[in-house]
Write a protein that holds these residues in place. Structure first.
Motif, PDB file in Angstrom:
ATOM      1  N   SER A 158       0.824  -1.209   0.000  1.00  0.00           N
ATOM      2  CA  SER A 158       0.000   0.000   0.000  1.00  0.00           C
ATOM      3  C   SER A 158       0.857   1.257   0.000  1.00  0.00           C
ATOM      4  O   SER A 158       0.546   2.234  -0.678  1.00  0.00           O
ATOM      5  CB  SER A 158      -0.935   0.013   1.203  1.00  0.00           C
ATOM      6  N   ASP A 182      -5.861  -1.535  -5.222  1.00  0.00           N
ATOM      7  CA  ASP A 182      -5.298  -2.058  -3.972  1.00  0.00           C
ATOM      8  C   ASP A 182      -6.204  -3.149  -3.418  1.00  0.00           C
ATOM      9  O   ASP A 182      -7.275  -2.872  -2.890  1.00  0.00           O
ATOM     10  CB  ASP A 182      -5.125  -0.923  -2.956  1.00  0.00           C
ATOM     11  N   GLU A 183      -5.753  -4.369  -3.549  1.00  0.00           N
ATOM     12  CA  GLU A 183      -6.488  -5.556  -3.065  1.00  0.00           C
ATOM     13  C   GLU A 183      -7.967  -5.528  -3.433  1.00  0.00           C
ATOM     14  O   GLU A 183      -8.832  -5.622  -2.557  1.00  0.00           O
ATOM     15  CB  GLU A 183      -6.342  -5.669  -1.542  1.00  0.00           C
TER      16      GLU A 183
HETATM   17 MG   LIG Z   1      -2.302  -2.798   2.167  1.00  0.00          MG
END
Ligand SMILES: [Mg+2]
Ligand SMILES: Nc1ncnc2c1ncn2[C@@H]1O[C@H](COP(=O)(O)OP(=O)(O)O)[C@@H](O)[C@H]1O
Lengths: 271, 335
Positions: A45, A172-173
């Motif tokens: 991140s 992000d994910e």
């Molecule tokens: Mg993360």
């Protein structure tokens, strides 16, 4: 091969005394999916926040289209075509699909001080944009975003980025909180974005998801790139071992360090 | 393709003002039953419409601030400050009324500006910031009034401005009612028709994402505080003109009353959801309860009980309606 759209060279990031990323070099090209793999806390991140203008690198160089560049804030990155969808995308749960799709760039009709928000147009464009990505279940732009499933919200956010002409899409994910079926939907949309020529940076810690869409892979372990390879160069088992190997190494190191009573270690401990 | 909005019962139930509409109907029926015909007569209606109008003019901008995720309680002393400013300038010093009105509005704008700037420059929640200005302005109003006039209440006689700000239509309806209708139309346009409304909802939904999407959240926040300050000053100065006098302490009740009206009106306390029409209905509900009690045989103290129960009931009901709105999915195969 085309020149990379976005390129990081020897980028590091520390927060005060804590070094989170060391000497990262990466590049993404148009029409390519780069998968960033790594365990929780590896620094994934933080890395994408450097690319989306949330943080500034402590050292190293960022290039866009071959020229050195920097993103002082998220807005600047967005204006240069870098769209980031954070893990809980669709952040305005009580707004309608049409309204949230056009936040900040609302279509209007009328003139002068009587310009009014064009709800019909906003809804039609938003619904069309998500449908084009294959989410045919969204048909009413007046529905509230909070009523969509996790996968639909991710799809809406991706559709928004594609619609507004993003060149680099950072996810992000996007599949972390989703069931198998919804994750498949999102993966299909990632493929569709790639087919349209976007450069996609796809973060995950699920090797299967990465292998389904990735062209290029980078495994991040404790803030450093432990491995960088292309599609077909490694098997699923090898990738899994790479990720897990990093974690067990970290545990080992932490044990040794605590045995010697060194509490002033610099690298962050992996929980 | 997206279908045009149907005016079905289902669609109505998903609107933010549904709860407040049902609440208003309930209290209206209650007081018609217990208050007799007087309550709904033109004179009876005037008593609660007049209260609703003054409260409503401040409640709408307070509601917009709440939709944007902020709170402003300093209005409780901006109202008397506006009142005293107008009365001192155009009553005590006998200057033309437009100077008094202009000065009162400017004062409201400046206090709003200070509130807004403090909120965006410091990380202090707006409740605390405006609690500070609430006390500061109250002290300033008292101090200046005593310093300048030697009293805490100032007379103001401006017959030339009565028709605009302090008259009674048909002998019973305050002209403020028309200002309230005008304000409601204006704010409805801002919140529901103009793109600014979308920004306000987005700010209350998630301020960071709103800023990243390019919305000037700081400028918007300051503007909203300026508007609530000016609206409060307006109510204050119109009270001075209406009652021919101003008092230093005549606004604290507006703090809770406006918040109650806004919440009963379906605005989500944490921001991101609500409507101007809902706030108008919430204000009417509040006024009907607080005035309706006088038409019944009950002791007036019971009104607070009703308002308390109503507030809790409204919040629970609004939660239910909001959940319904969230879980709404159009029927399949209606393409
Ligand atoms: Mg993360
Ligand atoms: N703002 C910050 N200040 C200090 N440390 C941080 C900050 N942000 C992240 N970190 C640390 O950096 C490491 C990597 O975090 P993160 O990038 O969120 O990992 P990932 O996304 O791979 O799970 C963690 O150890 C975290 O504690």
């Amino acid at each position: 091969m085309a020149a990379p759209i976005l390129k990081l060279s020897n980028v590091s990031k520390s927060f005060g005394p804590i070094d989170v990323l060391h000497d990262i070099s990466l590049e993404v090209r148009a029409g390519e999916v780069l998968c960033l793999l790594g365990d929780n806390g590896a620094g994934k991140s933080t890395l994408i926040k450097l690319m989306s203008g949330v943080y500034q690198p402590t050292a190293g160089r960022i290039e866009m289209d071959g020229k050195e560049d920097h993103f002082p804030n998220p807005r600047a990155a967005a204006e240069k075509g870098i769209a980031t969808v954070h893990q809980f995308g669709g952040t305005f749960p009580l707004m309608s699909i049409g309204r949230s799709f056009f936040v900040g760039v609302e279509p209007t009709k009328g003139w002068g001080p009587f310009k009014v928000y064009d709800r019909k147009k906003a809804n039609a464009i938003a619904v069309e944009a998500v449908q084009k990505l294959g989410i045919t279940r969204i048909t009413d732009g007046d529905r509230l975003v909070g009523g969509l499933s996790g996968g639909e919200r991710q799809s809406l956010a991706i559709a928004r980025a594609v619609h507004f002409g993003a060149r680099v899409l950072i996810l992000d994910e996007p599949t972390a909180a989703l069931g198998v079926k919804q994750a498949t939907h999102v993966l299909r949309i990632v493929n569709e974005a790639k087919r349209r020529g976007l450069a996609v940076i796809f973060i995950t810690h699920q090797v299967m998801h990465a292998m389904a869409v990735g062209d290029h892979f980078a495994v991040l372990i404790r803030g450093a790139i432990a491995s960088d390879f292309r599609k077909g160069e490694k098997t699923r088992e090898e990738i899994t071992d790479l990720m897990a190997g990093g974690a067990s190494m970290a545990n080992l190191e932490a044990e040794i360090e605590s045995a010697f009573g060194e509490d002033d270690e610099k690298t962050p401990r992996v929980a | 393709m997206s279908s045009s909005p149907s005016l079905s019962i289902g669609a109505l139930l998903r609107r933010p003002e549904t709860g407040s509409f049902l609440g208003l109907v309930a209290v209206f029926l209650f007081f018609t039953a217990f208050g007799g015909t007087n309550f709904a007569s033109p004179t009876g209606a005037a008593s609660w419409l007049n209260v609703a109008a003054q409260l409503g003019i401040v409640a709408i901008p307070i509601g917009l601030l709440m939709i944007a995720g902020e709170l402003d309680i300093s209005i409780g002393s901006i109202i008397p400050a506006g009142s005293m400013t107008c009365a001192i300038i155009s009553g005590y010093y006998d200057l033309p009324i437009w100077i008094g009105v202009g000065a009162a509005l400017a004062l409201g704008a400046v206090i709003g500006l200070i509130n807004g700037i403090l909120v965006i420059r410091t990380a202090v929640p707006s409740f605390i910031v405006t609690l500070g200005t609430l006390f500061a302005v109250a002290g300033m109003t008292l101090g200046f009034s005593v310093l300048v006039t030697g009293t805490t209440s100032v007379a103001i006689k401006v017959p030339e401005a009565k028709w605009l700000l302090g008259d009674f239509i048909a002998g019973i309806y305050q002209v403020t009612i028309f200002w309230w209708i005008g304000a409601a139309l204006f704010w409805s346009f801002v919140l529901h028709a103009s793109p600014l409304g979308n920004w306000i909802f987005a700010m209350g939904g998630d301020k960071v994402s709103a800023r990243n999407a390019g919305i000037p959240t700081e400028r918007m926040t300051v503007m909203l505080f300026v508007c609530s300050g000016m609206s409060a000053a307006f109510v204050g100065l119109s009270q001075a003109i209406l009652y021919n006098s101003a008092q230093v302490s005549a606004g604290q009740s507006y703090i809770f009353n406006s918040i109650i009206s806004v919440v009963v009106g379906g605005v989500l306390l944490t921001g991101g959801y609500g409507s101007v029409f809902g706030i108008v209905l919430g204000t009417l509900t509040f006024a009907v309860v607080s005035q309706g009690i006088y038409f019944t045989g009950f002791d007036a103290n019971w009104a607070s009980l009703i308002i308390g129960v109503l507030l809790l009931g409204a919040v629970l009901m609004n939660n239910t309606f909001r959940k319904a709105a969230l879980s709404y999915t159009p029927k399949k195969g209606t393409k």
